[in-house]
Structures are given as structure tokens and as C-alpha cells.
Design a protein around this motif. Structure first.
Motif, PDB file in Angstrom:
ATOM      1  N   THR A  10     -12.166 -13.084  46.183  1.00  0.00           N
ATOM      2  CA  THR A  10     -11.735 -12.765  47.541  1.00  0.00           C
ATOM      3  C   THR A  10     -10.966 -11.456  47.523  1.00  0.00           C
ATOM      4  OG1 THR A  10     -11.578 -15.121  48.059  1.00  0.00           O
ATOM      5  CG2 THR A  10     -10.485 -13.589  49.550  1.00  0.00           C
TER       6      THR A  10
ATOM      7  N   ARG B  50     -10.659 -11.219  59.956  1.00  0.00           N
ATOM      8  CA  ARG B  50      -9.240 -11.502  59.777  1.00  0.00           C
ATOM      9  C   ARG B  50      -8.506 -11.301  61.090  1.00  0.00           C
ATOM     10  NH1 ARG B  50      -6.557  -8.831  54.606  1.00  0.00           N
ATOM     11  NH2 ARG B  50      -5.004 -10.384  55.148  1.00  0.00           N
TER      12      ARG B  50
ATOM     13  N   ALA C  61     -15.603 -11.806  50.597  1.00  0.00           N
ATOM     14  CA  ALA C  61     -15.803 -12.825  49.568  1.00  0.00           C
ATOM     15  C   ALA C  61     -17.075 -12.500  48.795  1.00  0.00           C
ATOM     16  CB  ALA C  61     -15.896 -14.212  50.192  1.00  0.00           C
TER      17      ALA C  61
ATOM     18  N   SER D   2     -11.231  -3.426  42.097  1.00  0.00           N
ATOM     19  CA  SER D   2     -10.515  -3.611  43.369  1.00  0.00           C
ATOM     20  C   SER D   2      -9.054  -3.216  43.230  1.00  0.00           C
ATOM     21  CB  SER D   2     -10.635  -5.065  43.828  1.00  0.00           C
ATOM     22  OG  SER D   2     -11.980  -5.422  44.055  1.00  0.00           O
TER      23      SER D   2
ATOM     24  N   TYR E 270      -9.308  -6.293  56.574  1.00  0.00           N
ATOM     25  CA  TYR E 270     -10.619  -6.793  56.186  1.00  0.00           C
ATOM     26  C   TYR E 270     -10.476  -7.746  55.001  1.00  0.00           C
ATOM     27  CZ  TYR E 270     -12.234  -2.932  59.064  1.00  0.00           C
ATOM     28  OH  TYR E 270     -12.443  -2.077  60.108  1.00  0.00           O
ATOM     29  N   LYS E 271     -11.455  -8.631  54.911  1.00  0.00           N
ATOM     30  CA  LYS E 271     -11.482  -9.608  53.827  1.00  0.00           C
ATOM     31  C   LYS E 271     -12.933  -9.840  53.438  1.00  0.00           C
ATOM     32  CE  LYS E 271      -9.550 -14.149  52.651  1.00  0.00           C
ATOM     33  NZ  LYS E 271      -8.808 -15.316  53.197  1.00  0.00           N
TER      34      LYS E 271
ATOM     35  N   ARG F 235      -6.854  -3.149  53.726  1.00  0.00           N
ATOM     36  CA  ARG F 235      -6.976  -2.432  54.997  1.00  0.00           C
ATOM     37  C   ARG F 235      -7.856  -1.194  54.810  1.00  0.00           C
ATOM     38  NH1 ARG F 235      -3.694  -4.338  59.051  1.00  0.00           N
ATOM     39  NH2 ARG F 235      -2.178  -5.916  58.418  1.00  0.00           N
TER      40      ARG F 235
ATOM     41  N   ALA G   9      -9.079  -8.497  49.737  1.00  0.00           N
ATOM     42  CA  ALA G   9      -8.422  -8.316  51.034  1.00  0.00           C
ATOM     43  C   ALA G   9      -7.682  -6.988  51.039  1.00  0.00           C
ATOM     44  CB  ALA G   9      -7.453  -9.465  51.318  1.00  0.00           C
TER      45      ALA G   9
END
Length: 591
Positions: free
Chosen positions: A397, A338, A348, A364, A345-346, A401, A399
Motif C-alpha cells: 500500500t 482517499r 495498492a 517508494s 493518493y493511495k 501526495r 500513500a
């Protein structure tokens, strides 16, 4: 009041339908504390659906037409409530500086909370925008900067306020579009896994975390017939991590190469003595603690043997949830780079199992990490020269920190593992929303002894009901500056652009399509995608009867079978030229 069917998070982490909740039970608050339900009432009122704003378009485009399964937007945050239900919102209040060249001044804008009298005589406190002008000079710039610093100290960066659903239309258009709801992380857990493994709840030992990681890894790359996991032989970190964490339970991974060694090693998890490689002295399924956990805790569905994630894992202890999610990422995840910063952070994760997809979403969000779900239709692909039939797939997905970085620190795959952050910030996640009227429905009012916001099953923080919720309230206002896109179902108060008639009636997505392709439907005003234009060109031109009775020809619209018109000159330039050219005359361009 909340509509029937809304699920509330209980004190033990499980969820329950609001219609089944009784007086005296304990529910979970947004700050992690526990509160007791004092009163519940039932009524029939008009309800509104509060929905998260999303960019998912599969349900509107070609993908949803070809595959009906893709019309569903999975796990979109929202709930249903009455007009009198109170929302806890946040909006940005940091002062901004604008250059007003028309007035030759600097303009400082800021927001603060002010009391307002509603049409039915209530006094509410909502944000208002103010501005002050300063001369466009060096001294004026210094004064404006000093004034901004004073306002920021006085009001802060964000404004938190409460407002009922029926009063949302009283907000200014800019404030309404920048007001956000939130969902909260859950820091407590039920301790079911540790109780099963050790006999004691909330005992977070390395062996318990290793078992949670193994379960996540098996759900991603394991087989349902026996304790076997496929591991990439080139990923030495994952193989070493598997061996290390299995030995805590007396399990020794081993594999046997085929005549032609493959990259993917089918590692079997044997329980028992390591010496001699004698399989008779070791157990694969019998007395295997890992396999017993899979079977006894229902990670393998009994009726058909498919993989699933038990609901108790959604509300497990925080570190157990992190280790479990790390195992899923090690097996089926991919860490995406990213550009937002070094701590962004990301990830998949792809899966074909709805149960695993649901678990990824709930776990999540309970960790304070944003997650979205997209889908892929069943298809056939060529992989290394072989035709492979791919199932309907969920693309998850994730996403975040530092919370996501902390999860990645539990991974063992070399290209997925990250360093552990110095501190983890588990702040609420804010998101924009819209409201839509639903009609008359059965609703329930839930009052607690503390009055704190409670958590829904999807981790949304909602306020408990008050006396104003008991009776149905009227709505006296309409949304300010509300616009509807003429080419798609989108509506809103911002980001509408000029169409072919010169009016701001196109949303940003349709405006981009129109500027790129230039095609629009004469019947339904739909602006097709480039892919739809290519399909129409392959189909060829046809004749149609227009609304005025004339026969016209052209490409066919895929939505209504009307005629697509191509505008060679489009946008503001087209409007200016059409206004400057007299009717019946063609402008002559001199060379």
C-alpha cells in the motif's frame, strides 16, 4: 554507535554493512550530499532497537497462528543503536486553546525548548509544555487568540531537537508519544540503466524512461518465457501507451485472438519491420532490445527463471524510478480514492514475488512516499466459476501526495493515470517509534568529516557518532506514565481505557472488542475478537478448574484454553453499579 548488521547507503546508491565500511569511503547524507568516513571504532555495548509504530496485528491474531509466514511484519522501519546514540526528532509546537470549565478559564498550551540538567550532570535541551490561563469571556478569548499567534511566530509549528536514546524517558508523556523520526527521499541516482541503453550515465531521455516503464509492466503482467505481456483489451489507454512506447525501440506489439476472443490479450513484443506481419522478418527474442535488457540486467533470475528486480533499480535516477514504479502500477496496481483531499493518493499493488515487494518498498521510500506491507495466505478462490489456487501474496500500500501523483502521471492505464502536479514536494516522512532493549552486541562508531546525518539502507536519517558514543553509558531513568495492556502485548503512555475492574488498563483495540462482545478470559484476561467468539461458540461450552480450585463452565479461550466470561453490563456503567450496590444484594428495578 550502530549495531553490527546495520546497512549504510553509500555515495553510489548501493548499501554496505557497517562492519565492512573502511576509513576514507564516501557515504550519502540525508540532504543528498556526500561525506567521507574519517574514523571507525568497534566495541561491545548494550543496544536498543528503535522500531516504527505500526498497526499490523497479523502476528498477534488468528492469521499468525494459522499461517506462520504472516507473523513477520515486513519492512518495518527501524535500526539498532546504543544508549548514547543521538536521535534527531520533531514534535508539534503549535499552540492550542482549551476550555477549562472547572476553572472557568481559557487555557493556552505551547511548547518550547529548554535546558535541563540530567542525573549524571549533562545539560540537554528538550521540549517542555507550558500553559497560561485567560478569563472565559469575550475579551479573554481575544487575548488568548492574540497570545497564541505570538507564540506561534516565536516558536513556529514544529520543534526540531536532538536527544540521546537514554534521555527519551526525560520527555513528558505527551511529548514522547508525539515525537517522530524521519526517512528522507533520495534525489540522486546511479544511472545504470541509461548507461546500458545509451552508453552514458544519467541521460534521462524519453526512450530510457519508456524502457523503465516497459520493465515495470513486464514484471507485473509479463511472461518469463518470452517478451509477452497480458493487457486488458478494454483498457485502450494502456494498449495505446504500450504501442507508443515500444515504437521508440523499434518494437511492434501484436496479438492473435483465440477462437473465442478473451478480454486479456497476450501481446508479444516483436522487434523489426512492421510491414507485412511476416514474423520471419521480425525477432521475438533474438536482437530484441527489451528482451536483451531483461536478460543482461538480470530482471530474470538465472537459476530458476523467476522475475526479480535488480538491486541497482532501488537507487536509479529519480525519473527512471518513477517510470519503473508507474509500469508496476499499470500492471498490478489499483488506485484507491482517499478522503484527505484532492491531492492525496493511495495505491495498492499485489505481488507474489519478494523481490518485487522489496523493490516497491525501497523505490517508494526513495521517492518520499510512505509504504506499508500486509500479507495474504495461500488460498483457493472461485473466479468466474473456476477454482484458482492463489499463492502467498504481498499487499503493498503506497500513500502520498504530489510525489505519488507525479508517479501516476507516468501511467497509461485510463483509470490510473493522473495529471502531472505543478510542483513536487519531496519532504521527509515522519513516523512514531518505540524503543526496546536487546542486550550486549557488537557495535560500530562511524564518524564523518561533515557531521551531517547519514542515510541507512531503509532511507532512515541517523546522526553520525560522537565522542560520547565511544564508551557505554548508563541509563538512570524509566519511562514516565508507561502502561501495559492486560489483554495484549501493547504498551504505551496514551489511549488506555477502563477495564472490567474500573482501572485504565485496556488499550484502544482491546477496549473496542470488549465493549462490542463483552467476553474476556478469566485466566489470561485476553479479549477475543468476534471471529474467535464465533469459533468458541461452535466448539461449545466446557468445564475447567479455576485458580481458586472451583469448577466453572463456559466458552473456551483460544489463546490459553481458559474460560471466557460474558459481562452483560460492562464499562463505566458496570463499575458505578457495582459500587452503588451493597454486597449480597441485587438491585430491584421498578417498572
Amino acid at each position: 554507535m550502530l549495531e553490527e548488521g546495520t546497512r549504510i547507503t553509500m555515495a553510489n546508491g548501493q548499501s554496505m554493512n557497517i562492519s565492512e565500511i573502511k576509513r576514507g569511503v564516501s557515504v550519502l547524507c540525508s540532504d543528498g550530499s556526500i561525506t567521507t568516513v574519517e574514523h571507525i571504532s568497534k566495541d561491545v555495548q548494550t543496544t536498543y532497537q528503535i522500531l516504527q509504530k505500526t498497526k499490523h496485528r497479523a502476528n498477534e491474531g488468528e492469521a499468525g497462528k494459522v499461517d506462520p509466514l504472516r507473523k513477520t511484519v515486513y519492512h518495518r522501519l527501524g535500526f539498532r543503536c546504543t544508549l548514547a546514540h543521538e536521535l534527531g526528532l520533531r514534535t508539534a509546537s503549535k499552540p492550542i486553546l482549551e476550555n477549562s470549565f472547572k476553572r472557568n478559564t481559557y487555557k493556552v498550551k505551547w511548547k518550547n525548548l529548554e535546558e535541563m540538567l540530567t542525573f549524571d550532570g549533562r545539560i540537554i535541551c528538550i521540549p517542555k509544555t507550558h500553559h497560561k490561563d485567560f478569563s472565559m469571556s469575550f475579551e479573554g478569548r481575544l487575548q488568548a487568540t492574540r497570545f497564541m499567534e505570538e507564540k506561534e511566530k516565536e516558536y513556529g509549528v514544529f520543534l526540531e531537537f536532538k536527544i540521546q536514546v537514554r534521555d527519551l524517558d526525560l520527555l513528558e508523556a505527551q511529548i514522547r508519544s508525539n515525537s517522530f523520526l524521519r526517512f528522507n527521499p533520495v534525489l540522486t541516482g546511479n544511472g545504470v540503466l541509461s548507461e546500458y541503453l545509451t552508453g552514458q550515465k544519467h541521460l534521462i531521455s524519453p526512450s530510457v524512461l519508456s524502457m523503465a516503464w516497459l520493465l515495470g509492466l513486464w514484471l507485473g503482467d509479463g511472461t518469463t518465457k518470452e517478451p509477452e505481456i497480458s493487457v486488458d483489451s478494454l483498457d485502450t489507454g494502456l494498449m495505446e501507451g504500450l504501442i507508443e512506447r515500444c515504437r521508440m525501440w523499434g518494437i511492434y506489439p501484436s496479438y492473435k485472438d483465440e477462437q473465442v476472443p478473451l478480454r486479456a490479450k497476450h501481446v508479444k513484443l516483436y522487434f523489426g519491420s512492421e510491414a507485412g506481419e511476416n514474423r520471419r522478418t521480425r525477432h521475438l527474442r533474438k536482437n530484441n532490445p527489451f528482451w536483451n535488457t531483461v536478460l543482461n540486467l538480470k530482471f530474470k533470475r538465472e537459476m530458476d527463471g523467476e522475475k526479480q528486480v535488480p538491486v541497482f533499480m532501488w537507487s536509479e535516477d529519480l525519473k527512471v524510478r518513477e517510470a519503473f514504479l508507474a509500469g508496476l502500477i499499470d500492471s498490478d496496481g489499483y488506485v484507491i480514492k482517499r478522503k484527505e483531499g484532492p491531492d492525496a493518493y493511495k495505491v495498492a499493488v499485489q505481488t507474489i514475488y519478494p523481490s518485487i515487494m522489496n523493490a516497491i518498498v525501497h523505490i517508494s521510500r526513495s521517492l518520499g512516499i510512505a509504504v506499508t506491507i500486509t500479507t495474504r495466505s495461500a488460498r483457493s478462490e472461485m473466479i468466474e466459476g473456476r477454482k484458482v489456487n492463489c499463492h502467498f501474496t504481498y499487499d503493498c500500500t503506497i500513500a502520498g501526495r504530489t510525489p505519488l501523483q507525479n508517479v501516476l502521471s507516468n501511467c497509461r492505464s485510463g483509470h490510473k493515470m493522473r495529471s502531472r502536479p505543478q510542483s513536487v514536494s519531496r519532504d521527509p516522512i515522519y513516523f512514531g517509534f518505540t524503543e526496546e532493549k536487546r542486550g550486549q552486541n557488537t557495535v560500530y562508531s562511524l564518524r564523518t568529516d561533515s557531521g551531517k546525518p547519514i542515510l541507512l539502507d531503509n532511507k532512515l536519517a541517523v546522526h553520525a557518532c560522537g565522542d560520547h558514543c565511544i564508551e557505554e553509558q548508563a541509563k538512570f531513568t524509566t519511562t514516565k506514565c508507561l502502561k501495559y495492556c492486560i489483554a495484549c502485548p501493547r504498551k504505551g503512555v496514551r489511549y488506555f481505557y477502563r477495564d472490567w475492574s474500573g482501572k485504565n488498563r485496556l488499550c484502544g483495540r482491546c477496549y473496542g472488542r470488549y465493549k462490542f462482545s463483552g467476553y474476556r478470559c478469566l485466566s489470561c484476561s485476553y479479549v477475543p475478537e468476534a471471529r474467535e467468539v464465533r469459533i468458541a461458540k461452535r466448539r461449545g461450552e466446557e468445564l475447567r478448574v479455576a485458580s481458586d480450585g472451583t469448577t466453572i463452565g463456559g466458552l473456551i479461550c483460544g489463546r490459553c484454553n481458559g474460560i471466557l466470561k460474558f459481562d452483560e453490563i460492562r464499562g463505566p456503567r458496570k463499575v458505578i453499579e457495582s459500587l452503588s450496590t451493597p454486597l449480597g444484594l441485587v438491585p430491584v428495578v421498578e417498572s
